[in-house]
Scaffold this active site. Structure first.
Site, PDB file in Angstrom:
ATOM      1  N   LYS A 122      38.599  35.564  44.550  1.00  0.00           N
ATOM      2  CA  LYS A 122      38.353  37.014  44.460  1.00  0.00           C
ATOM      3  C   LYS A 122      38.342  37.687  45.831  1.00  0.00           C
ATOM      4  CE  LYS A 122      36.473  37.301  39.849  1.00  0.00           C
ATOM      5  NZ  LYS A 122      35.327  37.515  38.956  1.00  0.00           N
ATOM      6  N   ARG A 182      33.627  29.339  36.957  1.00  0.00           N
ATOM      7  CA  ARG A 182      34.966  29.652  36.441  1.00  0.00           C
ATOM      8  C   ARG A 182      35.927  29.729  37.615  1.00  0.00           C
ATOM      9  NH1 ARG A 182      37.975  34.156  35.891  1.00  0.00           N
ATOM     10  NH2 ARG A 182      39.281  34.391  34.052  1.00  0.00           N
TER      11      ARG A 182
HETATM   12  C1  7PJ Z   1      35.694  36.782  35.341  1.00  0.00           C
HETATM   13  C2  7PJ Z   1      36.059  36.645  34.010  1.00  0.00           C
HETATM   14  C3  7PJ Z   1      34.349  36.476  35.730  1.00  0.00           C
HETATM   15  C4  7PJ Z   1      33.944  35.921  33.428  1.00  0.00           C
HETATM   16  C5  7PJ Z   1      37.737  37.370  35.138  1.00  0.00           C
HETATM   17  C6  7PJ Z   1      39.551  36.854  38.008  1.00  0.00           C
HETATM   18  C7  7PJ Z   1      39.401  38.114  37.238  1.00  0.00           C
HETATM   19  N1  7PJ Z   1      35.207  36.216  33.051  1.00  0.00           N
HETATM   20  N2  7PJ Z   1      37.349  37.021  33.902  1.00  0.00           N
HETATM   21  N3  7PJ Z   1      33.531  36.046  34.724  1.00  0.00           N
HETATM   22  N4  7PJ Z   1      36.763  37.221  36.041  1.00  0.00           N
HETATM   23  N5  7PJ Z   1      33.073  35.487  32.519  1.00  0.00           N
HETATM   24  O1  7PJ Z   1      39.523  35.751  37.463  1.00  0.00           O
HETATM   25  O2  7PJ Z   1      39.713  36.964  39.244  1.00  0.00           O
HETATM   26  O3  7PJ Z   1      33.917  36.595  36.883  1.00  0.00           O
HETATM   27  S1  7PJ Z   1      39.351  37.945  35.466  1.00  0.00           S
END
Ligand code: 7PJ
Length: 282
Positions: A224, A258
């Protein structure tokens, strides 16, 4: 905190920190640039992440990158459902669906998906009902605004960690009222969603109180812009920064991280956990 999450046919052991691998099936995804768009390639990528130790594969068919506009429902269904089916049937994977649409939740659940991950925390019409019906665990995430406008000068009247805790508390109550069992919820501070870099750093540093809801916490910071901004690194050079953040998230109590880079993160997280567990009988 529940040590086991019931995820459809799968049981997710959260007695130690687990890694969720990101599988983007969008042509304009955050950092994969649509390289995993083809079905076979998506399956192969998921297979690699599982071999590297991913406990969950998070499939996303809607780009939530800052400024992105939502895709039509049918397009989202067409993108994600074939991937869900193949990961469930061929790899027996625990699949999570990164979606805000009740229809997608319902269709994915009926094809064997095991978790719902909604960056809008079931606030779109029909989502609460679909999630409750599925009986699957739901990750509820804090976001200020919508992806289209969330990075337009985000401002908070109270300290970020308080704003996030207040929001999540309210969402927990609303989910429970709609029939989503409390012990099926996972909480996410929502790094990068309506937050400046100072907000993200502070939120990570002060994340521990979020664990006091007694629910598992998920943290997503992989690649990010907070890493890009602090280290002045383009997206393809953010892994070392991301490993530092994953390590800190686990130290602050996260039980799911994640990420895009599963193998290195599994090592970082397991090493961190070994230190945190020293001296205990676990
Ligand atoms: C997240 C997500 C996060 C959860 C994305 C990216 C953007 N779901 N989906 N938490 N970020 N739960 O992966 O950079 O931080 S999309």
């Amino acid at each position: 905190m529940p040590k086991q999450l019931r995820c459809g046919r799968h049981q997710l052991d959260l007695s130690y920190p687990r890694v969720m691998g990101i599988l983007n099936v969008t042509p304009d995804s955050f950092s994969d640039g649509g390289r995993h768009n083809a079905l076979d390639e998506a399956v192969r990528h998921a297979e690699t992440m599982l071999a590297e130790g991913a406990a969950i594969i998070d499939i996303g068919g809607e780009s939530t990158r800052p400024g992105a506009t939502p895709v039509p429902l049918q397009e989202e269904l067409d993108r994600v459902l074939p991937v869900v089916e193949r990961l469930v049937n061929e790899l027996d994977a625990l699949v999570s669906l990164d979606t805000s649409r009740g229809e997608v939740m319902h269709e994915a659940a009926s094809r064997g998906a095991g978790m719902i991950n909604d960056v809008r925390s079931l606030r779109w019409p029909g989502a609460l009902e679909a999630a409750a019906m599925s009986g699957l665990p739901v990750c509820v995430m804090h976001m200020l605004g919508e992806p289209t406008d969330m990075q337009r000068a985000p401002h908070y009247e109270v300290p970020i960690e308080e704003a996030v805790a207040t929001f999540l508390e309210k969402r927990i109550a609303e989910c429970e009222a709609a029939g989503v069992r409390r012990d099926q919820l996972v909480l996410d501070p929502g790094f990068g969603f309506g937050k400046r870099v100072e907000h993200n750093l502070r939120l990570l540093n002060r994340m521990q109180p979020l664990t006091e809801f007694g629910l598992p916490v998920l943290a997503g910071m992989s690649r990010k812009s907070m890493i890009g901004k602090v280290l002045a690194r383009p997206v393809e050079e953010r892994l070392p920064g991301g490993l530092a953040l994953a390590t800190m998230a686990v130290e602050r109590g996260a039980r799911i991280v994640r990420v895009h880079d599963v193998g290195p993160t599994v090592d970082a997280v397991n090493m961190t956990w070994a230190v945190l567990q020293e001296g205990t009988d676990a």
